[in-house]
Design a protein around this motif. Structure first.
Motif: not given
Length: 77
Positions: A30-53
């Motif tokens: 899902v994250v790869a469907l979008f243009d690559r965001p800045p590294i800190l935003l991408e990190l925040a997305i993955y950390v958020g998804l890692g906690i969300l489950w």
């Protein structure tokens, strides 16, 4: 009806071995469907998804590391 300790233990194993790797693949896809965001935003997305489950599955994992409370002779399985 609450799940027994044994059922929760088996379900938690299934979640960790099957569902969690599938969740990781879906999250990355899902994250790869979008243009690559800045590294800190991408990190925040993955950390958020890692906690969300963990939130919906917390009741399954609660107390799994403890001995079976219903065991009479102190042995497991």
């Amino acid at each position: 009806m609450a799940l027994s300790w044994k059922a929760r233990r088996r379900l938690s194993l299934l979640v960790l071995l099957v569902a969690l790797p599938l969740y990781v693949v879906v999250a990355i896809s899902v994250v790869a469907l979008f243009d690559r965001p800045p590294i800190l935003l991408e990190l925040a997305i993955y950390v958020g998804l890692g906690i969300l489950w963990t939130f919906p599955l917390k009741p399954i994992f609660k107390g799994i590391g403890q001995p079976d409370p219903e065991a009479r002779d102190g042995t497991e399985d």
